[in-house]
Design a protein around this motif. Structure first.
Motif, PDB file in Angstrom:
ATOM      1  N   PRO A  36      39.702  47.057  36.454  1.00 32.04           N
ATOM      2  CA  PRO A  36      41.003  47.726  36.355  1.00 32.04           C
ATOM      3  C   PRO A  36      40.969  49.069  35.659  1.00 32.04           C
ATOM      4  N   SER A 187      38.638  40.477  32.080  1.00 33.33           N
ATOM      5  CA  SER A 187      39.626  41.449  32.574  1.00 33.33           C
ATOM      6  C   SER A 187      39.201  42.017  33.924  1.00 33.33           C
ATOM      7  N   ASP A 190      39.318  39.241  36.715  1.00 33.66           N
ATOM      8  CA  ASP A 190      40.697  39.003  37.144  1.00 33.66           C
ATOM      9  C   ASP A 190      41.195  40.129  38.040  1.00 33.66           C
ATOM     10  N   ALA A 191      40.861  41.384  37.694  1.00 34.39           N
ATOM     11  CA  ALA A 191      41.321  42.521  38.486  1.00 34.39           C
ATOM     12  C   ALA A 191      40.682  42.543  39.863  1.00 34.39           C
ATOM     13  N   GLU A 193      39.557  40.006  41.509  1.00 35.23           N
ATOM     14  CA  GLU A 193      40.149  38.918  42.285  1.00 35.23           C
ATOM     15  C   GLU A 193      41.548  39.307  42.764  1.00 35.23           C
ATOM     16  N   HIS A 194      42.315  39.935  41.892  1.00 38.85           N
ATOM     17  CA  HIS A 194      43.671  40.357  42.250  1.00 38.85           C
ATOM     18  C   HIS A 194      43.660  41.362  43.395  1.00 38.85           C
ATOM     19  N   GLU A 195      42.654  42.238  43.396  1.00 36.74           N
ATOM     20  CA  GLU A 195      42.555  43.275  44.434  1.00 36.74           C
ATOM     21  C   GLU A 195      41.844  42.760  45.687  1.00 36.74           C
ATOM     22  N   HIS A 196      41.498  41.488  45.724  1.00 41.60           N
ATOM     23  CA  HIS A 196      40.830  40.876  46.877  1.00 41.60           C
ATOM     24  C   HIS A 196      39.477  41.535  47.187  1.00 41.60           C
ATOM     25  N   ARG A 250      52.530  47.157  44.657  1.00 41.10           N
ATOM     26  CA  ARG A 250      51.914  47.548  45.916  1.00 41.10           C
ATOM     27  C   ARG A 250      52.977  47.834  46.974  1.00 41.10           C
ATOM     28  N   GLN A 255      47.206  46.169  52.020  1.00 37.00           N
ATOM     29  CA  GLN A 255      46.134  45.407  51.393  1.00 37.00           C
ATOM     30  C   GLN A 255      45.371  46.300  50.450  1.00 37.00           C
ATOM     31  N   ARG A 259      37.987  41.266  51.162  1.00 30.93           N
ATOM     32  CA  ARG A 259      37.304  40.208  50.442  1.00 30.93           C
ATOM     33  C   ARG A 259      35.795  40.397  50.536  1.00 30.93           C
TER      34      ARG A 259
END
Length: 262
Positions: A36, A187, A190-191, A193-196, A250, A255, A259
């Motif tokens: 992030p 951190s 998590d980021a 994963e959040h952003e795929h 967003r 998107q 992934r």
């Protein structure tokens, strides 16, 4: 009458112009070139840019903070030569061999974080200290240091493989390709994963963190005591206002990324 109004407007504008010109530009650096913290090619995106904007606002025109990325190797050279003039954000004294906090100024914490050991879901590893990683292949961004693992790497007991970014290591681990594990902060995990950008279903996070929870602060060169005092006061105020840390919403249907493996 019009002339008088014009002259009054000029008197108001000139001090404002001087104030804007007097703002000191401060580079707010991070050596993390991934979410992030920083988004390459998008200078206004990322947590570092949001922090720079908030600090500029808080300074009332005294400082203008500019978010920049600096490779860790280049940062180390500047520190060794005593030529660092920028503020380095999101770091901890142990990252720079300064546990006594005497080589640099250190602000209070911006946030807490922890370091995790991640391996393939198909070949999971449980972490029990550095020795539990012997004989494994370790993927890490070039230039990043891991003092607890360095003796084993130097002895050949852990094979280090440099990758461009941490997301590359996680994608390789998800595909169970070339790497046995990597080290990533919660951190960042998590980021991503959040952003795929990664698929968490393909990853195993060891139940024991590599480190206990630690604080991410700002490093300020000793030659800038006034700047340090401002940042120290700003960090206290930032604790009660976490809105600046939130990313913008967003756009509908957009998107953020692909992934892992796509």
């Amino acid at each position: 009458m019009r002339l008088r109004i014009f002259l009054l407007s000029m008197l108001v504008a000139v001090p404002a112009l001087r104030l804007a010109q007097a703002a000191e530009t401060v580079q707010l650096a991070t050596y993390y070139d991934y979410v992030p913290w920083f988004v390459p090619g998008q200078p206004s995106a990322g947590l570092n840019a949001r922090l720079a904007r908030r600090l500029s606002e808080m300074s009332g025109g005294r400082y203008r903070f500019e978010s920049v990325y600096i490779p860790r190797r280049r940062l180390d050279v500047l520190l060794q030569e005593g030529k660092l003039t920028m503020v380095v954000a999101w770091v901890h004294p142990r990252f720079f061999g300064d546990p006594e906090r005497t080589r640099y100024f250190w602000t209070g914490p911006l946030m807490d974080d922890e370091s995790l050991v991640v391996s393939p879901r198909a070949a999971p590893l449980e972490y029990d200290g550095p020795d539990s990683l012997r004989g494994k292949r370790f993927g890490a961004p070039g230039g990043h240091r891991f003092p607890d693992l360095e003796p084993l790497i130097a002895a050949g007991d852990i094979t280090r493989i440099d990758v461009p970014q941490i997301k590359n290591a996680l994608q390789m681990i998800g595909a169970h390709r070339r790497l046995d594990f990597t080290v990533v902060d919660r951190s960042t995990l998590d980021a991503l994963e959040h952003e795929h950008l990664i698929d968490p279903a393909l990853l195993h996070v060891a139940s024991r963190p590599r480190t206990a929870s630690y604080e991410r602060s700002m490093l300020v060169p000793l030659g800038h005591p006034a700047l340090y005092r401002f940042l120290q006061e700003a960090v206290v105020l930032l604790k009660s206002d976490s809105r600046w840390r939130a990313p913008p919403p967003r756009a509908p249907g957009k998107q953020a990324g692909k992934r892992a493996g796509e």
